[in-house]
Design an enzyme around this catalytic site. Structure first.
Site, PDB file in Angstrom:
ATOM      1  N   GLY A  53     -34.857  13.602 -11.350  1.00  0.00           N
ATOM      2  CA  GLY A  53     -35.969  12.916 -10.702  1.00  0.00           C
ATOM      3  C   GLY A  53     -35.419  12.264  -9.449  1.00  0.00           C
ATOM      4  O   GLY A  53     -34.667  12.878  -8.711  1.00  0.00           O
ATOM      5  N   GLU A  54     -35.765  11.030  -9.246  1.00  0.00           N
ATOM      6  CA  GLU A  54     -35.283  10.293  -8.077  1.00  0.00           C
ATOM      7  C   GLU A  54     -34.536   9.073  -8.594  1.00  0.00           C
ATOM      8  O   GLU A  54     -35.133   8.161  -9.166  1.00  0.00           O
ATOM      9  CB  GLU A  54     -36.481   9.912  -7.216  1.00  0.00           C
ATOM     10  CG  GLU A  54     -36.118   9.409  -5.853  1.00  0.00           C
ATOM     11  CD  GLU A  54     -35.263  10.394  -5.072  1.00  0.00           C
ATOM     12  OE1 GLU A  54     -34.189   9.968  -4.577  1.00  0.00           O
ATOM     13  OE2 GLU A  54     -35.642  11.578  -4.972  1.00  0.00           O
ATOM     14  N   SER A  55     -33.219   9.068  -8.387  1.00  0.00           N
ATOM     15  CA  SER A  55     -32.416   8.030  -9.035  1.00  0.00           C
ATOM     16  C   SER A  55     -32.755   6.623  -8.526  1.00  0.00           C
ATOM     17  O   SER A  55     -32.685   5.666  -9.291  1.00  0.00           O
ATOM     18  CB  SER A  55     -30.924   8.330  -8.887  1.00  0.00           C
ATOM     19  OG  SER A  55     -30.560   8.401  -7.540  1.00  0.00           O
ATOM     20  N   CYS A  85     -28.763  15.798 -13.202  1.00  0.00           N
ATOM     21  CA  CYS A  85     -29.087  15.591 -11.788  1.00  0.00           C
ATOM     22  C   CYS A  85     -29.189  14.098 -11.469  1.00  0.00           C
ATOM     23  O   CYS A  85     -28.177  13.409 -11.463  1.00  0.00           O
ATOM     24  CB  CYS A  85     -30.334  16.385 -11.426  1.00  0.00           C
ATOM     25  SG  CYS A  85     -30.460  16.673  -9.665  1.00  0.00           S
ATOM     26  N   ARG A 112     -25.170  11.341  -3.527  1.00  0.00           N
ATOM     27  CA  ARG A 112     -26.555  11.791  -3.706  1.00  0.00           C
ATOM     28  C   ARG A 112     -26.894  12.849  -2.661  1.00  0.00           C
ATOM     29  O   ARG A 112     -26.526  12.716  -1.494  1.00  0.00           O
ATOM     30  CB  ARG A 112     -27.517  10.613  -3.565  1.00  0.00           C
ATOM     31  CG  ARG A 112     -27.362   9.581  -4.673  1.00  0.00           C
ATOM     32  CD  ARG A 112     -28.404   8.484  -4.518  1.00  0.00           C
ATOM     33  NE  ARG A 112     -29.740   9.059  -4.542  1.00  0.00           N
ATOM     34  CZ  ARG A 112     -30.788   8.551  -3.914  1.00  0.00           C
ATOM     35  NH1 ARG A 112     -30.671   7.445  -3.214  1.00  0.00           N
ATOM     36  NH2 ARG A 112     -31.958   9.142  -3.992  1.00  0.00           N
ATOM     37  N   ILE A 141     -31.279  21.202  -7.697  1.00  0.00           N
ATOM     38  CA  ILE A 141     -32.376  20.737  -6.840  1.00  0.00           C
ATOM     39  C   ILE A 141     -31.976  19.396  -6.238  1.00  0.00           C
ATOM     40  O   ILE A 141     -31.928  18.383  -6.936  1.00  0.00           O
ATOM     41  CB  ILE A 141     -33.688  20.589  -7.646  1.00  0.00           C
ATOM     42  CG1 ILE A 141     -34.051  21.905  -8.349  1.00  0.00           C
ATOM     43  CG2 ILE A 141     -34.824  20.126  -6.729  1.00  0.00           C
ATOM     44  CD1 ILE A 141     -35.168  21.782  -9.372  1.00  0.00           C
ATOM     45  N   ARG A 142     -31.675  19.405  -4.961  1.00  0.00           N
ATOM     46  CA  ARG A 142     -31.205  18.187  -4.287  1.00  0.00           C
ATOM     47  C   ARG A 142     -30.170  17.467  -5.174  1.00  0.00           C
ATOM     48  O   ARG A 142     -30.249  16.273  -5.446  1.00  0.00           O
ATOM     49  CB  ARG A 142     -32.383  17.260  -3.932  1.00  0.00           C
ATOM     50  CG  ARG A 142     -33.442  17.972  -3.083  1.00  0.00           C
ATOM     51  CD  ARG A 142     -34.540  17.033  -2.631  1.00  0.00           C
ATOM     52  NE  ARG A 142     -34.029  16.081  -1.659  1.00  0.00           N
ATOM     53  CZ  ARG A 142     -34.247  14.778  -1.674  1.00  0.00           C
ATOM     54  NH1 ARG A 142     -34.969  14.231  -2.642  1.00  0.00           N
ATOM     55  NH2 ARG A 142     -33.760  14.006  -0.753  1.00  0.00           N
ATOM     56  N   HIS A 178     -29.950  21.443 -13.515  1.00  0.00           N
ATOM     57  CA  HIS A 178     -31.051  21.181 -14.468  1.00  0.00           C
ATOM     58  C   HIS A 178     -31.010  22.182 -15.618  1.00  0.00           C
ATOM     59  O   HIS A 178     -31.695  23.213 -15.564  1.00  0.00           O
ATOM     60  CB  HIS A 178     -32.394  21.309 -13.749  1.00  0.00           C
ATOM     61  CG  HIS A 178     -32.701  20.191 -12.817  1.00  0.00           C
ATOM     62  ND1 HIS A 178     -33.436  19.095 -13.190  1.00  0.00           N
ATOM     63  CD2 HIS A 178     -32.358  19.997 -11.536  1.00  0.00           C
ATOM     64  CE1 HIS A 178     -33.543  18.264 -12.170  1.00  0.00           C
ATOM     65  NE2 HIS A 178     -32.894  18.789 -11.146  1.00  0.00           N
ATOM     66  N   GLU A 180     -32.453  22.073 -18.307  1.00  0.00           N
ATOM     67  CA  GLU A 180     -33.754  22.121 -19.000  1.00  0.00           C
ATOM     68  C   GLU A 180     -34.711  23.103 -18.328  1.00  0.00           C
ATOM     69  O   GLU A 180     -35.771  23.388 -18.859  1.00  0.00           O
ATOM     70  CB  GLU A 180     -34.357  20.707 -19.063  1.00  0.00           C
ATOM     71  CG  GLU A 180     -34.997  20.183 -17.792  1.00  0.00           C
ATOM     72  CD  GLU A 180     -34.002  19.724 -16.716  1.00  0.00           C
ATOM     73  OE1 GLU A 180     -32.794  19.962 -16.854  1.00  0.00           O
ATOM     74  OE2 GLU A 180     -34.468  19.136 -15.711  1.00  0.00           O
TER      75      GLU A 180
END
Ligand code: GLN
Length: 203
Positions: A53-55, A85, A112, A141-142, A178, A180
């Protein structure tokens, strides 16, 4: 208690990010997923996943919902954790460029979005000897870039350029990718193996 009565309960931090695919992966490996939003959701968990997600958002929500100390305490008690991630960023002892660590449990430094614009998102087949001879398909992903691995952490996989992308330290696992988002459940299986070893035994 029989196996049947007591399936492992694996929490997925569900404040933000890629929660649903982890919940499904946990079911697929024969454990019971628990979406974690409040400290009370952590009760009686056998493992916990910190998703992608977005840390920065996740770290704020962790504090707003009072989850920082209860999760740290779970980890101190030996409950296995998996961070993917953004989850890896939350578990790193060192974050390049200033961010404070959240749960400093892995002897690594991450940057990051460190793969840079050209490689914002990519996929790669990864050799993970721990999981057997079949490569694991990694979706990035990023993703965070692991810039340093200290002596306490073990590298389980590297990307095609040799950068570490899967780390284990005791009962804590983290991936820059990821796991998952593919049908390969071996990494979630590895988390369950750590659960099976039980608290109190050396990992
Ligand atoms: N770029 C995100 C961060 O820095 C992580 C991306 C992800 O989890 N897919 O927090």
């Amino acid at each position: 208690m029989t196996e049947q009565e007591r399936r492992p309960r694996i929490g997925v931090l569900a404040l933000q990010g890629a929660v649903r695919p982890h919940v499904e992966a946990i079911r697929a490996v024969g454990a019971d997923p628990v979406e974690v939003r409040l400290p009370r959701d952590l009760v009686a968990l056998d493992g916990l996943i910190l998703p992608g997600g977005e840390s920065t958002t996740m770290r704020k929500l962790i504090d707003i919902y009072g989850l920082r100390e209860p999760i740290a305490s779970l980890a101190r008690g030996g409950t296995p954790l998996l961070g993917t991630c953004a989850g890896m960023i939350l578990l790193a002892e060192r974050i390049a460029d200033g961010d404070e660590p959240v749960f400093p449990l892995l002897d690594i430094e991450v940057r990051r979005n460190g793969y840079g614009r050209q490689l914002d998102s990519f996929e790669a087949d990864l050799d993970v000897p721990e999981l057997g001879p079949e490569p694991l398909h990694g979706v990035f992903i990023r993703a965070p870039f692991v810039t340093d691995v200290g002596p306490a952490a073990e590298v389980l996989a590297r990307d095609p350029d040799g950068t570490p992308v899967a780390i284990r330290q005791g009962r804590v696992l983290a991936t820059a990718f990821h796991p998952e988002l593919t049908d390969d459940r071996r990494l979630h299986g590895l988390l369950l193996q750590l659960v099976g070893r039980g608290a109190g035994n050396p990992a």
